[in-house]
Design a protein around this motif. Sequence first.
Motif, short mmCIF file in Angstrom:
data_model
loop_
_atom_site.label_atom_id
_atom_site.label_comp_id
_atom_site.label_asym_id
_atom_site.label_seq_id
_atom_site.Cartn_x
_atom_site.Cartn_y
_atom_site.Cartn_z
N LYS A 62 0.83 -1.21 0.00
CA LYS A 62 0.00 0.00 0.00
C LYS A 62 0.86 1.26 0.00
O LYS A 62 0.52 2.26 -0.64
CB LYS A 62 -0.95 -0.01 1.21
N THR A 63 1.99 1.20 0.71
CA THR A 63 2.90 2.35 0.74
C THR A 63 3.47 2.63 -0.64
O THR A 63 3.49 3.78 -1.11
CB THR A 63 4.06 2.10 1.73
N TYR A 64 3.92 1.58 -1.32
CA TYR A 64 4.47 1.74 -2.67
C TYR A 64 3.40 2.21 -3.66
O TYR A 64 3.67 3.04 -4.53
CB TYR A 64 5.09 0.43 -3.15
N GLU A 65 2.20 1.68 -3.51
CA GLU A 65 1.11 2.11 -4.40
C GLU A 65 0.81 3.59 -4.21
O GLU A 65 0.54 4.31 -5.19
CB GLU A 65 -0.15 1.27 -4.12
N LYS A 66 0.87 4.06 -2.96
CA LYS A 66 0.63 5.48 -2.68
C LYS A 66 1.74 6.33 -3.27
O LYS A 66 1.49 7.41 -3.84
CB LYS A 66 0.53 5.70 -1.17
N LEU A 67 2.99 5.87 -3.16
CA LEU A 67 4.12 6.60 -3.74
C LEU A 67 3.98 6.70 -5.26
O LEU A 67 4.23 7.76 -5.85
CB LEU A 67 5.43 5.90 -3.38
N ILE A 68 3.58 5.60 -5.88
CA ILE A 68 3.40 5.60 -7.34
C ILE A 68 2.28 6.56 -7.73
O ILE A 68 2.39 7.31 -8.70
CB ILE A 68 3.09 4.17 -7.83
N GLU A 69 1.18 6.52 -6.96
CA GLU A 69 0.06 7.42 -7.24
C GLU A 69 0.50 8.89 -7.14
O GLU A 69 0.16 9.71 -8.01
CB GLU A 69 -1.08 7.16 -6.26
N ARG B 192 3.52 10.08 -7.51
CA ARG B 192 4.43 10.38 -8.62
C ARG B 192 3.65 10.62 -9.91
O ARG B 192 3.98 11.51 -10.70
CB ARG B 192 5.42 9.23 -8.80
N GLN B 193 2.61 9.82 -10.12
CA GLN B 193 1.79 10.00 -11.31
C GLN B 193 1.08 11.35 -11.30
O GLN B 193 0.97 12.02 -12.33
CB GLN B 193 0.77 8.86 -11.42
N LEU B 194 0.60 11.77 -10.12
CA LEU B 194 -0.04 13.08 -10.00
C LEU B 194 0.97 14.19 -10.27
O LEU B 194 0.65 15.20 -10.91
CB LEU B 194 -0.63 13.24 -8.59
N GLU B 195 2.19 14.00 -9.78
CA GLU B 195 3.24 14.98 -10.01
C GLU B 195 3.54 15.11 -11.50
O GLU B 195 3.67 16.22 -12.03
CB GLU B 195 4.50 14.57 -9.25
N MET B 196 3.63 13.96 -12.19
CA MET B 196 3.92 13.98 -13.62
C MET B 196 2.76 14.60 -14.40
O MET B 196 2.97 15.31 -15.39
CB MET B 196 4.19 12.56 -14.12
N ALA B 197 1.53 14.35 -13.95
CA ALA B 197 0.37 14.95 -14.61
C ALA B 197 0.39 16.46 -14.46
O ALA B 197 0.04 17.21 -15.38
CB ALA B 197 -0.91 14.37 -14.02
N ALA B 198 0.82 16.95 -13.28
CA ALA B 198 0.90 18.39 -13.05
C ALA B 198 1.96 19.01 -13.95
O ALA B 198 1.78 20.10 -14.51
CB ALA B 198 1.22 18.67 -11.58
N ILE B 199 3.10 18.32 -14.11
CA ILE B 199 4.15 18.81 -14.99
C ILE B 199 3.65 18.89 -16.43
O ILE B 199 3.87 19.87 -17.14
CB ILE B 199 5.39 17.89 -14.90
#
Length: 203
Positions: free
Chosen positions: A170-177, A179-186
């Motif tokens: 769950k921790t890794y899934e949250k980190l991936i999520e 990161r994906q939000l960060e990339m979407a913002a970029i």
Amino acid sequence: MTQTLGDFVDISTGYPFRGRIEPSKEGEAFVVQARNIGPDGEIFTDSLVCSELTGKKDPGWLKFNDIIFLAKGTKNTASLVKDLPDNTVCSPHFFRLRVKASKQKSVLAEFICWQLNQEAAQRYFKVSAEGSLQVSIRKTILQDTSIALPDVATQNSLVELHRNVIREKKTYEKLIENRQLEMAAIASVLLKKPMTTDEQNDY
């Protein structure tokens, strides 16, 4: 001597609703359905519906440390009952498993639940499933599932290890999520305007 699931637990069917399970504000029971089960067997309590119990059968309320086994469909997941309202039943798609009174001191329900979700048991369910339009596992098939039962200390150790794996996942899934939000913002910034050298350095 081969040990089977039926040696350790009593198995009963889910509540026999007549037709669709209709939500009702005046309903007397919360209902666990297949849609409420997550990929790791967790029960999503926030999405439980309240419904009327049709028929006269005893509700068979779910209790703490019961196991519910999804018998209908291609994913035969076992889930441990933890924090559910007292007035909760499972739909007919499930079997309810409860450790026998005589086995309470030697068998951990959480360990049985974990073992049912492992590859060996899942492979057995896959080859034993019956049906064409909708496959399912019969009660006798479930009862005959081979079970390896070490001492309680070992059961506890394996259960704790499993809990750690789920927490890490769950921790890794949250980190991936995140990161994906960060990339979407970029990407959103890039589409709106050209980035300056300073903005590029910030990323």
